[in-house]
Design a protein around this motif. Structure first.
Motif, PDB file in Angstrom:
ATOM      1  N   LYS A  13      35.740  -3.067  34.526  1.00 12.59           N
ATOM      2  CA  LYS A  13      36.050  -4.437  34.152  1.00 12.59           C
ATOM      3  C   LYS A  13      34.805  -5.318  34.238  1.00 12.59           C
ATOM      4  O   LYS A  13      33.943  -5.120  35.092  1.00 12.59           O
TER       5      LYS A  13
ATOM      6  N   HIS B 247      39.364   1.989  33.921  1.00  8.92           N
ATOM      7  CA  HIS B 247      38.572   0.976  33.224  1.00  8.92           C
ATOM      8  C   HIS B 247      37.442   0.449  34.112  1.00  8.92           C
ATOM      9  O   HIS B 247      37.586   0.355  35.329  1.00  8.92           O
TER      10      HIS B 247
ATOM     11  N   ALA C 137      42.302  -5.445  36.392  1.00  5.95           N
ATOM     12  CA  ALA C 137      43.285  -4.485  35.887  1.00  5.95           C
ATOM     13  C   ALA C 137      44.686  -5.067  36.045  1.00  5.95           C
ATOM     14  O   ALA C 137      45.022  -5.607  37.101  1.00  5.95           O
TER      15      ALA C 137
ATOM     16  N   SER D  28      46.133  -0.628  26.250  1.00  9.10           N
ATOM     17  CA  SER D  28      46.682  -0.187  27.529  1.00  9.10           C
ATOM     18  C   SER D  28      48.114  -0.683  27.633  1.00  9.10           C
ATOM     19  O   SER D  28      48.635  -1.309  26.707  1.00  9.10           O
TER      20      SER D  28
ATOM     21  N   GLU E 165      45.120   1.174  33.337  1.00  9.92           N
ATOM     22  CA  GLU E 165      43.732   0.715  33.358  1.00  9.92           C
ATOM     23  C   GLU E 165      42.966   1.236  34.575  1.00  9.92           C
ATOM     24  O   GLU E 165      41.896   0.727  34.911  1.00  9.92           O
ATOM     25  N   THR E 166      43.504   2.275  35.224  1.00 11.89           N
ATOM     26  CA  THR E 166      42.900   2.798  36.447  1.00 11.89           C
ATOM     27  C   THR E 166      41.436   3.170  36.258  1.00 11.89           C
ATOM     28  O   THR E 166      40.599   2.928  37.140  1.00 11.89           O
TER      29      THR E 166
ATOM     30  N   HIS F 277      42.773  -4.931  26.801  1.00 15.94           N
ATOM     31  CA  HIS F 277      42.304  -5.113  28.166  1.00 15.94           C
ATOM     32  C   HIS F 277      41.217  -4.136  28.591  1.00 15.94           C
ATOM     33  O   HIS F 277      40.721  -4.214  29.721  1.00 15.94           O
TER      34      HIS F 277
END
Length: 385
Positions: A244, A242, A234, A186, A239-240, A217
């Motif tokens: 986590k 993703h 994030a 990312s 990484e919107t 990430h």
């Protein structure tokens, strides 16, 4: 043995000038809750504990509190340094801290010497490999090349040499901080390429029961036994989408028996919006994003005035604003359309061509003054329209 795999905390990092330390502390609370509720035996942290080599004092305080809480929990901890960490600072007093059940591995000289743990099935060798700078280890390790692949290949040779001298019942867990082929980076990771080469093949970890990776990430499953946990929060709009969290890994008598992804709390959702300003301000479908951190790309032909202020009235957490006009790109007018015409007329038409509309009166006055200031003889271009 039940393992919780996490990495890339980046304590002290901000998100487009938004402080993240409170959210990072909330993740630590979540981590300790998971350790207790899931009866975790071992927490592995695969590098980038801090965001910088000289972390802010508040980040150091949070790290200290986190390790103290983990030391008081039911779990043992193995933690390695990443490319953002200072190996010497993170590893300070590690030999003393070992006694508390928190094993910090930051020195390449310890590679091949595992933390030995036991469960009902026998011994588990946990090899913590810190981030290896190829330039730093090339000479002392006698590496054939200057690359991350060479460094990590030699590290794994040392790991295998250790495991070869142990009983066949010994299972192996390896922590490594690297860019392993097959995973997608990312925007928020620091480039670790050397001479344009940063990737390491997945085959480097062949034969290991579980490889807990850090650096990227996003979570990734490269093989059933080689995984990235990704960062718990994030750190960029790339990484919107993703999810986590961390991996919960059960290690049985012959290796990994199950893996479950445990999602971390989301402090504030991310969204990326694109379109004309007036459309974004009235579109009812965007109501769900009004409390999110927002990245906006405006496509208006003319750049709107006070765009950020107007956006923040509806989306108060707009952090990034960009412009990507749908107007034609810069160019020049054909000679046939400039011959015999005044500089003022040409400038007006060029603006009309570029923006799709004529300049406003105050813009025209400014434009004509600019034209006049560039003319060798302003008398050749009389009058301001």
């Amino acid at each position: 043995m039940r393992i919780l795999h996490t990495s890339d905390w980046h304590l002290g990092r901000s998100f487009h000038r938004e402080g993240m330390l409170t959210h990072q502390a909330a993740y630590v609370d979540h981590l300790l809750d998971v350790v207790a509720s899931e009866e975790v035996d071992l927490v592995v942290v695969a590098g980038d504990v801090y965001d910088r080599a000289l972390p802010h004092v508040d980040a150091v305080r949070l790290a200290d509190e986190t390790l103290a809480r983990l030391a008081a929990s039911r779990a043992r901890v193995v933690l390695t340094s990443g490319n953002h960490d200072s190996a010497q600072r993170l590893g300070f007093s590690s030999r003393l801290i070992d006694a508390a059940g928190v094993f910090i591995r930051t020195d390449p000289r310890t590679v091949g010497t595992p933390v030995m743990l036991e469960d009902e099935h026998g011994p588990v060798a946990v090899h913590g490999i810190p981030y290896l700078d190829p330039d730093a280890v090339r000479e002392p390790w006698g590496l054939p090349g200057r690359s991350h692949e060479s460094a990590l290949t030699e590290a794994m040779r040392r790991v295998r040499a250790d495991l070869a001298g142990r009983s066949a019942a010994t299972r192996s867990v390896v922590l490594a901080h690297a860019f392993v082929a097959g995973a997608q980076p990312s925007d928020s990771e620091r480039d670790i390429s050397v001479g344009g080469v940063s990737m390491v093949p997945t085959s480097v970890f062949d034969g290991v029961d579980y490889a807990a990776l850090g650096h990227l990430h996003g979570r990734h499953t490269l093989t059933e036994s080689v995984r990235y946990s990704g960062s718990p929060l994030a750190y960029s709009f790339s990484e919107t989408d993703h999810r986590k969290g961390s991996w919960l890994v059960d290690l049985g008598p012959r290796g990994v028996t199950s893996t479950t992804f445990v999602e971390a709390p989301v402090p504030r959702r991310l969204a990326r919006l694109r379109g004309r300003l007036e459309d974004l301000l009235v579109d009812p479908a965007l109501a769900a994003h009004e409390d999110a951190w927002i990245q906006v790309t405006l496509t208006d032909t003319a750049r709107p005035t006070q765009a950020m202020d107007r956006l923040r009235r509806r989306f108060p957490h707009t952090l990034v604003l960009g412009f990507e006009s749908v107007a034609p790109g810069l160019g020049s007018l054909p000679a046939a359309r400039t011959h015999g015409r005044t500089d003022h007329d040409i400038a007006r038409e060029f603006m009309l061509e570029l923006r799709g509309g004529p300049p406003e009166p105050d813009e025209a006055a400014l434009l004509f003054r600019a034209v006049d200031s560039c003319c060798d003889d302003p008398d050749l271009d009389p009058g301001v329209g």
